[in-house]
Design an enzyme around this catalytic site. Structure first.
Site, PDB file in Angstrom:
ATOM      1  N   LYS A  81       0.850  -1.201   0.000  1.00 53.24           N
ATOM      2  CA  LYS A  81       0.000   0.000   0.000  1.00 53.24           C
ATOM      3  C   LYS A  81       0.881   1.244   0.000  1.00 53.24           C
ATOM      4  O   LYS A  81       1.874   1.312   0.737  1.00 53.24           O
ATOM      5  CB  LYS A  81      -0.890  -0.020   1.252  1.00 53.24           C
ATOM      6  N   SER A 156      -9.738   1.877   2.787  1.00 53.51           N
ATOM      7  CA  SER A 156      -8.854   2.563   1.877  1.00 53.51           C
ATOM      8  C   SER A 156      -7.828   1.681   1.168  1.00 53.51           C
ATOM      9  O   SER A 156      -7.247   2.110   0.187  1.00 53.51           O
ATOM     10  CB  SER A 156      -8.106   3.653   2.650  1.00 53.51           C
ATOM     11  N   SER A 180      -9.953  -0.450   7.057  1.00 52.50           N
ATOM     12  CA  SER A 180      -9.404  -0.345   5.697  1.00 52.50           C
ATOM     13  C   SER A 180      -8.694  -1.578   5.165  1.00 52.50           C
ATOM     14  O   SER A 180      -8.320  -1.602   3.996  1.00 52.50           O
ATOM     15  CB  SER A 180      -8.454   0.846   5.605  1.00 52.50           C
TER      16      SER A 180
HETATM   17  N1  GLN Z   1     -13.361   4.093   6.244  1.00 50.31           N
HETATM   18  C1  GLN Z   1     -12.744   4.528   7.442  1.00 50.31           C
HETATM   19  C2  GLN Z   1     -12.439   6.002   7.369  1.00 50.31           C
HETATM   20  O1  GLN Z   1     -12.768   6.580   6.404  1.00 50.31           O
HETATM   21  C3  GLN Z   1     -11.527   3.712   7.729  1.00 50.31           C
HETATM   22  C4  GLN Z   1     -10.257   4.203   7.135  1.00 50.31           C
HETATM   23  C5  GLN Z   1      -9.078   3.344   7.458  1.00 50.31           C
HETATM   24  O2  GLN Z   1      -9.194   2.307   8.088  1.00 50.31           O
HETATM   25  N2  GLN Z   1      -7.910   3.799   7.048  1.00 50.31           N
HETATM   26  O3  GLN Z   1     -11.894   6.585   8.265  1.00 50.31           O
END
Ligand code: GLN
Length: 501
Positions: A81, A156, A180
């Site tokens: 990532k 994400s 994410s």
């Molecule tokens: N969807 C969640 C957010 O928008 C989780 C993001 C993440 O885990 N990096 O904060």
């Protein structure tokens, strides 16, 4: 022959490399060719490192020829990532503010991957600074879900999930601050684990919300996920929250579970607050309950468990997370590295450069969270918002402690819905609400896994398993058995049912 190599699991790739059936160069080349062919449609990567990956592959091949003792995954390629620093290779967090930035050091987890001699194929796409759940909020391009190119791959870590589902990588690194890793795994029919907080070092992982950020492994099956978990996990003095006894040895747990296929005595708690209701897709709930039956057939006992404060977890997260975001993202000031924009007219003062840089460099979602976070930390509101959210966090942790006194694992659907179409959830609040199932684990620092439980209207559904802190082995044990049972029910790995790209 070559595209067949990309269909093998990571464990199979490793075994065949060790047996000399093909070289790491051939294997890595096969993945690079598939990446080149599919990326125009999928867009899983932000950058691909052809030369670096092949050079790493050649080094393993040479070492193997000389008869060196190699780690199990040596020569098996991996995608990382783009939130994780890779020395000498552009790392952007999918933000304009870091466009073109080349880190002078490796994240510890990346160093661990290199120490295991795994070629890094490239850096995968994400929502800017990991803020989002759809990978639509990358500053560079969106990533498509290989199951349906008009749909989101989750986020994400959507690039990592899509790369796996499109067979553009056998293994991928994700990070999970509020879901994410687990949610993109769920909507792409892959497997993802958010380990116990502190298992994988955060050093060199660009910070979003430090008390929640958890890097972890993603793959197409439970064993491969465990193999990458064991590579990534380490004690790291460079991360002050790193655990000195980080749970490892997960691949052995999986192999033992696959040999035994027995869950006798396992106490499973279904989280009543996350068991369907408003906002849940019917097919998701059905698939979840079918998986429960499979667990029961394997000897587990199932009971419903109440976590009364879960109701407030989402609100607490959307206060704590932006508070930490606002302070972590203060470092992007146009002074030391990354983008620098000077004001179009007027004096070039530090403050005006910062304003111009941050105005141009951050996307809307990053700005929204910085503003929210600054507000909840401001003198007049700190106690009311940030302080209350911390108290709720403690209550949620206590709920988990109480629940785990009675059951060994807790389960729920990973996400209330399957992959939706691009643009379908365009208002922030609607998006935030979809995180209701994944966020509690981050607040409590406990480990969580998502693995496929079946399909709903032709799209993959994720099953979430949660365990107490440091009991990551339970995820892998139960995940390994459930995976085999689901595969038996649907007649093969779920991912085989994805449209062939
Ligand atoms: N969807 C969640 C957010 O928008 C989780 C993001 C993440 O885990 N990096 O904060």
């Amino acid at each position: 022959m070559n595209s067949e190599l990309t269909r093998l699991s990571a464990a199979e790739q490793a075994a065949k490399l060790a047996a000399g059936e093909f070289s790491s160069r051939e294997l890595t080349q096969a993945h690079l060719e598939r990446i080149d062919a599919l990326e125009p449609a999928v867009g899983a990567y932000l950058n691909v490192d052809h030369d670096g990956a092949l050079a790493a592959a050649d080094a393993v091949d040479a070492a193997r020829k000389e008869g060196a003792a190699l780690p199990e995954l040596a020569g098996v390629p991996v995608a990382v990532k783009d939130l994780c620093c890779t020395r000498g290779q552009v790392t952007t967090a999918a933000s304009k503010i870091l466009e073109g930035w080349v880190p002078p050091y490796d994240a510890t987890l990346v160093a661990n991957i290199r120490a295991n001699q795994m070629p890094i194929l490239g850096k995968t796409n994400l929502d800017e600074f990991a803020m989002g759940g759809s990978t639509e909020h990358s500053a560079f391009h969106r990533t498509a879900n290989p199951w349906d190119l008009e749909r989101i791959p989750g986020g994400s870590s959507g690039g990592s999930a899509a790369a796996l589902a499109a067979y553009e990588a056998p293994l991928a690194v994700g990070t999970d601050t509020g879901g994410s890793i687990r949610q993109p795994a769920a909507v792409t029919g892959t497997v993802g684990v958010k380990p116990t907080y502190g298992t994988v070092s955060r050093f060199g992982v660009i910070a979003m919300a430090s008390s929640l950020d958890t890097p972890g492994p993603m793959a197409r099956n439970v064993l491969d996920t465990a193999l990458l978990h064991d590579v990534m996990a380490s004690y790291d003095p460079l991360d002050s929250t790193s655990l000195s006894d980080a749970p490892r040895g997960m691949a052995d747990v999986v192999r033992a579970a696959q040999a035994g296929m027995d869950l006798k005595g396992l106490r499973v708690g279904v989280i009543s607050q996350l068991d369907g209701g408003e906002g849940y897709q019917e097919g998701v709930v059905d698939s979840f309950h079918q998986a429960l039956t499979l667990l029961e057939n394997a000897g587990a006992t199932i009971k419903t468990v109440d976590l009364p404060h879960l109701e407030y977890a989402l609100d607490a997260y959307y206060l704590i997370m932006p508070a930490e975001v606002s302070s972590n993202l203060a470092r992007y000031d146009g002074m030391r590295y990354g983008l620098r924009v000077e004001p179009k007219e007027g004096p070039v003062t530090a403050e005006r450069v910062m304003a111009a840089t941050r105005g141009a460099g951050f996307g809307d979602e990053a700005k929204r969270r910085i503003i929210l976070g600054t507000h909840v930390l401001s003198a007049g509101y700190y106690d009311a918002y940030y302080g209350s959210a911390l108290k709720v966090r403690t209550l949620v942790q206590r709920d988990f402690d109480a629940a785990f006194a009675d059951v060994d694992i807790l389960v729920s659907p990973t996400s209330p819905i399957t992959a939706y179409r691009f643009g379908e959830k365009d208002d922030p609040l609607t998006m935030y609400k979809l995180d209701v199932t994944t966020i509690p684990a981050n607040l409590a620092g406990i480990p969580g896994m998502s693995l496929p439980s079946g399909l709903s209207e032709g799209l993959p559904v994720g099953f979430q398993i949660l365990a107490p802190q440091r009991k990551d082995d339970r995820l892998y044990r139960v995940g390994a058995v459930l995976e085999a049972l689901v595969n038996e029910r649907v007649g093969g790995a779920l991912l085989e049912r994805a449209p062939q790209l």
